[in-house]
Structures are given as structure tokens and as C-alpha cells.
Motif scaffolding. Sequence first.
Motif, PDB file in Angstrom:
ATOM      1  N   LEU A 136       0.819  -1.415  -0.079  1.00  0.00           N
ATOM      2  CA  LEU A 136      -0.016   0.001  -0.121  1.00  0.00           C
ATOM      3  C   LEU A 136       0.997   1.417   0.080  1.00  0.00           C
ATOM      4  N   LEU A 137       1.766   1.387   0.967  1.00  0.00           N
ATOM      5  CA  LEU A 137       2.645   2.365   1.130  1.00  0.00           C
ATOM      6  C   LEU A 137       4.002   2.311   0.182  1.00  0.00           C
ATOM      7  N   SER A 138       4.443   3.583  -0.527  1.00  0.00           N
ATOM      8  CA  SER A 138       5.807   3.124  -1.422  1.00  0.00           C
ATOM      9  C   SER A 138       6.931   2.878  -0.616  1.00  0.00           C
ATOM     10  N   THR A 139       6.825   3.131   0.803  1.00  0.00           N
ATOM     11  CA  THR A 139       7.877   2.603   1.631  1.00  0.00           C
ATOM     12  C   THR A 139       7.911   1.247   2.180  1.00  0.00           C
ATOM     13  N   ASP A 140       6.736   0.575   2.025  1.00  0.00           N
ATOM     14  CA  ASP A 140       6.718  -0.717   2.094  1.00  0.00           C
ATOM     15  C   ASP A 140       7.112  -1.450   0.787  1.00  0.00           C
ATOM     16  N   GLN A 141       6.382  -1.047  -0.215  1.00  0.00           N
ATOM     17  CA  GLN A 141       6.892  -1.812  -1.486  1.00  0.00           C
ATOM     18  C   GLN A 141       8.392  -1.818  -1.951  1.00  0.00           C
ATOM     19  N   VAL A 142       9.103  -0.617  -1.607  1.00  0.00           N
ATOM     20  CA  VAL A 142      10.265  -0.561  -1.999  1.00  0.00           C
ATOM     21  C   VAL A 142      11.056  -1.508  -1.089  1.00  0.00           C
ATOM     22  N   LEU A 143      10.663  -2.292  -0.074  1.00  0.00           N
ATOM     23  CA  LEU A 143      11.242  -3.136   0.572  1.00  0.00           C
ATOM     24  C   LEU A 143      11.628  -4.524  -0.504  1.00  0.00           C
ATOM     25  N   ARG A 184      18.939  -4.617  -1.092  1.00  0.00           N
ATOM     26  CA  ARG A 184      19.273  -5.199   0.224  1.00  0.00           C
ATOM     27  C   ARG A 184      18.251  -5.761   1.366  1.00  0.00           C
ATOM     28  N   THR A 185      16.987  -5.504   0.927  1.00  0.00           N
ATOM     29  CA  THR A 185      15.750  -6.133   1.798  1.00  0.00           C
ATOM     30  C   THR A 185      15.155  -7.066   0.941  1.00  0.00           C
ATOM     31  N   PHE A 186      15.333  -7.261  -0.290  1.00  0.00           N
ATOM     32  CA  PHE A 186      14.442  -8.192  -1.217  1.00  0.00           C
ATOM     33  C   PHE A 186      14.727  -9.621  -0.569  1.00  0.00           C
ATOM     34  N   PRO A 187      15.955 -10.174  -0.037  1.00  0.00           N
ATOM     35  CA  PRO A 187      15.911 -11.279   0.376  1.00  0.00           C
ATOM     36  C   PRO A 187      15.288 -11.489   1.822  1.00  0.00           C
ATOM     37  N   LEU A 188      15.002 -10.582   2.629  1.00  0.00           N
ATOM     38  CA  LEU A 188      14.377 -10.664   3.532  1.00  0.00           C
ATOM     39  C   LEU A 188      12.844 -10.590   3.543  1.00  0.00           C
ATOM     40  N   VAL A 189      12.398  -9.973   2.497  1.00  0.00           N
ATOM     41  CA  VAL A 189      10.889  -9.997   2.060  1.00  0.00           C
ATOM     42  C   VAL A 189      10.536 -11.541   1.661  1.00  0.00           C
ATOM     43  N   THR A 190      11.323 -12.079   0.908  1.00  0.00           N
ATOM     44  CA  THR A 190      11.182 -13.278   0.261  1.00  0.00           C
ATOM     45  C   THR A 190      11.258 -14.610   1.438  1.00  0.00           C
ATOM     46  N   ALA A 191      12.274 -14.131   2.532  1.00  0.00           N
ATOM     47  CA  ALA A 191      12.187 -15.264   3.425  1.00  0.00           C
ATOM     48  C   ALA A 191      11.017 -15.045   4.283  1.00  0.00           C
ATOM     49  N   MET A 192      10.531 -13.763   4.674  1.00  0.00           N
ATOM     50  CA  MET A 192       9.439 -13.808   5.414  1.00  0.00           C
ATOM     51  C   MET A 192       8.081 -14.277   4.626  1.00  0.00           C
ATOM     52  N   ALA A 193       8.037 -13.931   3.359  1.00  0.00           N
ATOM     53  CA  ALA A 193       7.062 -14.655   2.566  1.00  0.00           C
ATOM     54  C   ALA A 193       6.924 -16.074   2.270  1.00  0.00           C
ATOM     55  N   THR A 194       8.026 -16.684   2.474  1.00  0.00           N
ATOM     56  CA  THR A 194       8.003 -18.062   2.058  1.00  0.00           C
ATOM     57  C   THR A 194       8.218 -19.007   3.442  1.00  0.00           C
ATOM     58  N   GLN A 195       8.593 -18.270   4.634  1.00  0.00           N
ATOM     59  CA  GLN A 195       8.932 -19.138   5.812  1.00  0.00           C
ATOM     60  C   GLN A 195       8.245 -18.661   6.804  1.00  0.00           C
ATOM     61  N   PRO A 196       7.199 -18.860   7.171  1.00  0.00           N
ATOM     62  CA  PRO A 196       6.368 -18.374   8.306  1.00  0.00           C
ATOM     63  C   PRO A 196       6.935 -18.423   9.706  1.00  0.00           C
ATOM     64  N   PRO A 197       7.860 -19.393   9.959  1.00  0.00           N
ATOM     65  CA  PRO A 197       8.643 -19.569  11.254  1.00  0.00           C
ATOM     66  C   PRO A 197       9.729 -18.295  11.492  1.00  0.00           C
ATOM     67  N   VAL A 198      10.178 -18.066  10.328  1.00  0.00           N
ATOM     68  CA  VAL A 198      11.082 -17.138  10.180  1.00  0.00           C
ATOM     69  C   VAL A 198      10.778 -15.636  10.598  1.00  0.00           C
ATOM     70  N   PHE A 199       9.392 -15.360   9.873  1.00  0.00           N
ATOM     71  CA  PHE A 199       8.440 -14.334  10.290  1.00  0.00           C
ATOM     72  C   PHE A 199       8.206 -14.118  11.729  1.00  0.00           C
ATOM     73  N   TYR A 200       7.512 -15.349  12.470  1.00  0.00           N
ATOM     74  CA  TYR A 200       7.060 -15.054  13.693  1.00  0.00           C
ATOM     75  C   TYR A 200       8.312 -15.005  14.746  1.00  0.00           C
ATOM     76  N   SER A 201       9.455 -15.723  14.531  1.00  0.00           N
ATOM     77  CA  SER A 201      10.686 -15.739  15.246  1.00  0.00           C
ATOM     78  C   SER A 201      11.202 -14.189  15.210  1.00  0.00           C
ATOM     79  N   GLN A 202      11.282 -13.513  13.893  1.00  0.00           N
ATOM     80  CA  GLN A 202      11.993 -12.223  13.917  1.00  0.00           C
ATOM     81  C   GLN A 202      10.897 -11.171  14.809  1.00  0.00           C
ATOM     82  N   MET A 203       9.702 -11.295  14.342  1.00  0.00           N
ATOM     83  CA  MET A 203       8.763 -10.510  15.081  1.00  0.00           C
ATOM     84  C   MET A 203       8.816 -10.480  16.636  1.00  0.00           C
ATOM     85  N   ALA A 204       8.994 -11.967  17.107  1.00  0.00           N
ATOM     86  CA  ALA A 204       9.125 -11.856  18.698  1.00  0.00           C
ATOM     87  C   ALA A 204      10.548 -11.450  19.136  1.00  0.00           C
TER      88      ALA A 204
END
Length: 135
Positions: free
Chosen positions: A72-79, A84-104
Motif C-alpha cells: 500500500l505505501l511506497s515505503t513498504d513496496q520498496v522493501l 538489500r531487503t529483497f532477501p528478507l521479504v522473500t524469506a518472510m513470505a515463504t517461511q512463516p517460522p522466520v517471520f514469527y521468530s523475527q517478530m518475537a
Amino acid sequence: MHTIGRSTCSALQYRLYNFQGTGQPDPSINPQYLNFLRRKCRWASEYVDLDATTPKTFDIDYYKNLENNMGLLSTDQVLYSDSRTFPLVTAMATQPPVFYSQMAVSMAKLGNIQDYSSEDGGEIRANCNYVNPSY
């Protein structure tokens, strides 16, 4: 990270109609999502969900949306478009445990913040859209 929440349409009008002063929409927006946003945001005072697919669920769909050019926000889409941040987005989108762990980890770090003052004049804003008024 905006897996839950919403924004006013006024915050994204420029992306829908006049991106970077071109008189055109932001070319990075998925065309179907652009059509949806234009219908939803006929008034700047309207609200739109930050996560287009599961707005009330704490999940990884926010990152999947970025992969589909539905940030929605351009600051989000640029991730997703920034190398530099593309691999993080891909990891979070494909590996739910990574997302939940990093959020914690992030929540624990935020919870440990003790001193809100800043030597460089930083501040915690009462409204994140505006600098606090100085009295």
C-alpha cells in the motif's frame, strides 16, 4: 511491517494519480490493485487496509503482497525492490517460522527500551504523521 492496520487514502493519493509529478500512477502498483485502490479511495478521508488480503490476521501475507506489487505505501513496496531487503521479504513470505521468530525478537527489543530521550533531539510522536508541536 504492516501486517495489521490501515492508512488514510490521503497518504497514497500521489501514488494513484501523480507519482513523482508525472500525472500517472506509480508503475510499481499491481494494475488490479491500482483499480481497487482508486475505487476505494474516492475520498482522501477514507481508510484502506495495509494488508490487502488478510487485513485482520497477523500473518505473512503482507510480504506475499509485496511480491505481488501490492504494497500500500511506497515505503513498504520498496522493501521488495531494494536488493538489500529483497532477501528478507522473500524469506518472510515463504517461511512463516522466520517471520514469527523475527517478530518475537523485535517485540522483545522494543519492550526493553527504557530511555525515550535522545541526545540527537529525537522524539516519540503523538501522531506519527506529524512532528510534535514544541511548546
